[in-house]
Design an enzyme around this catalytic site. Structure first.
Site, PDB file in Angstrom:
ATOM      1  N   SER A  94      -7.915   7.896   1.132  1.00  0.00           N
ATOM      2  CA  SER A  94      -8.330   6.542   1.516  1.00  0.00           C
ATOM      3  C   SER A  94      -9.361   6.576   2.649  1.00  0.00           C
ATOM      4  O   SER A  94      -9.414   7.521   3.440  1.00  0.00           O
ATOM      5  CB  SER A  94      -7.117   5.732   1.981  1.00  0.00           C
ATOM      6  OG  SER A  94      -6.136   5.708   0.984  1.00  0.00           O
TER       7      SER A  94
HETATM    8  N1  SAH Z   1      -2.199   8.895   0.877  1.00  0.00           N
HETATM    9  C1  SAH Z   1      -3.222   9.704   0.245  1.00  0.00           C
HETATM   10  C2  SAH Z   1      -4.120   8.899  -0.670  1.00  0.00           C
HETATM   11  C3  SAH Z   1      -3.469   8.792  -1.942  1.00  0.00           C
HETATM   12  S1  SAH Z   1      -4.335   8.207  -3.352  1.00  0.00           S
HETATM   13  C4  SAH Z   1      -4.041  10.458   1.266  1.00  0.00           C
HETATM   14  O1  SAH Z   1      -3.847  10.295   2.467  1.00  0.00           O
HETATM   15  O2  SAH Z   1      -4.864  11.263   0.837  1.00  0.00           O
HETATM   16  C5  SAH Z   1      -2.884   7.762  -4.262  1.00  0.00           C
HETATM   17  C6  SAH Z   1      -2.037   8.904  -4.734  1.00  0.00           C
HETATM   18  O3  SAH Z   1      -0.888   8.332  -5.359  1.00  0.00           O
HETATM   19  C7  SAH Z   1      -2.700   9.783  -5.786  1.00  0.00           C
HETATM   20  O4  SAH Z   1      -2.700  11.113  -5.366  1.00  0.00           O
HETATM   21  C8  SAH Z   1      -1.810   9.583  -7.026  1.00  0.00           C
HETATM   22  O5  SAH Z   1      -1.681  10.743  -7.828  1.00  0.00           O
HETATM   23  C9  SAH Z   1      -0.492   9.188  -6.398  1.00  0.00           C
HETATM   24  N2  SAH Z   1       0.438   8.489  -7.284  1.00  0.00           N
HETATM   25  C10 SAH Z   1       0.162   7.593  -8.275  1.00  0.00           C
HETATM   26  N3  SAH Z   1       1.302   7.183  -8.860  1.00  0.00           N
HETATM   27  C11 SAH Z   1       2.324   7.819  -8.236  1.00  0.00           C
HETATM   28  C12 SAH Z   1       3.735   7.801  -8.390  1.00  0.00           C
HETATM   29  N4  SAH Z   1       4.350   7.082  -9.340  1.00  0.00           N
HETATM   30  N5  SAH Z   1       4.475   8.575  -7.559  1.00  0.00           N
HETATM   31  C13 SAH Z   1       3.892   9.346  -6.598  1.00  0.00           C
HETATM   32  N6  SAH Z   1       2.566   9.402  -6.418  1.00  0.00           N
HETATM   33  C14 SAH Z   1       1.779   8.645  -7.219  1.00  0.00           C
END
Ligand code: SAH
Length: 245
Positions: A94
């Protein structure tokens, strides 16, 4: 001994005397080349007028965590830019402001145990690790979970626990949590996450379809959950079953 030889010997002794210092200097890591960019990120982006990030501890944590260590090497030059970045597997880290804003609204306390859904690069977890007692974080894409786990270990975040799996279900064995932060957007707030929140606990979560999402702050008290929309946002969707069989 001629004057020329005396000068030459003196020069060699001087070189010898310098050697230990030079060897020592090689052992000391160079100053962080991204320190100035990180300071600018805090001073010019996170605290810009209207951005509403005021928690000093959150700003200090963002000023400390080496975001450039958690983005792909070829994107390091953009690590502190005011934008999200691709981290592989179609996912993103993000924008720094969004991380700061969500963490600020989570109101993290030093004694808190926090659950994060969507580990991604591990950056949000690393920021939280500076602010709370323990961070539990779940990532559905296994290679991302493993990479983040290794990177967080390398950065010395010993209070972060990473799990590969579907975050919709939360982490029941470690519940209840003082706070929950979700960084992917489900269609609606997952009930297991509400159930795993302590009384008085806070959840920050984006909800809605891709181009119509809002960030919500949920506050649990008694059987009630107060829900406040705080910002229109754009997050990757929550994948997995979202609780459906
Ligand atoms: N917090 C992260 C940004 C994450 S982007 C950072 O600091 O880099 C969102 C993430 O959520 C992605 O990696 C995606 O694979 C994950 N995601 C999507 N659906 C999910 C689920 N059901 N359970 C766990 N992770 C999930």
């Amino acid at each position: 001994m001629s004057r020329a030889v005396r000068i030459c010997l003196a020069f060699q002794f001087a070189l010898l005397a310098l050697q230990p210092a030079a060897a020592l200097a090689a052992d000391i890591p160079a100053a962080d080349p991204f320190a100035a960019a990180r300071k600018r990120m805090v001073e010019q982006q996170l605290t810009a007028p209207g951005r509403d990030v005021t928690n000093r501890r959150v700003l200090a944590a963002m000023g400390k965590v080496p975001r450039h260590e958690l983005v792909p090497a070829e994107l390091r030059g953009l690590a502190y830019a005011d934008q999200p970045l691709f981290i592989g597997h179609g996912q993103t880290i993000s924008q720094p402001f969004i991380v700061a804003f969500m963490t600020d609204k989570l109101n993290p306390k030093p004694t808190d145990r926090v659950l994060e859904i969507g580990t991604g690069s591990g950056y949000q977890a690393a920021v939280l690790s500076e602010l709370v007692a323990q961070v539990y974080t779940i990532e559905i894409i296994e290679p991302l979970a493993h990479r983040a786990e290794a990177d967080l270990k390398r950065l010395g975040c010993t209070n972060v626990f990473v799990r590969a799996g579907d975050g919709y279900k939360g982490w029941p064995e470690a519940a209840p949590f003082d706070a929950i932060i979700v960084t992917c957007a489900p269609d609606r707030v997952p009930q297991p996450l509400v159930d795993q929140l302590k009384q008085g606990g806070r959840m920050v979560i984006p909800v809605g379809p891709l181009y119509d999402q809002n960030l919500y702050l949920l506050e649990k008290s008694g059987s009630k959950v107060k829900r406040t929309a705080i910002l229109p946002v754009l997050f990757v969707p929550m994948t997995g079953g979202q609780g459906k069989p």
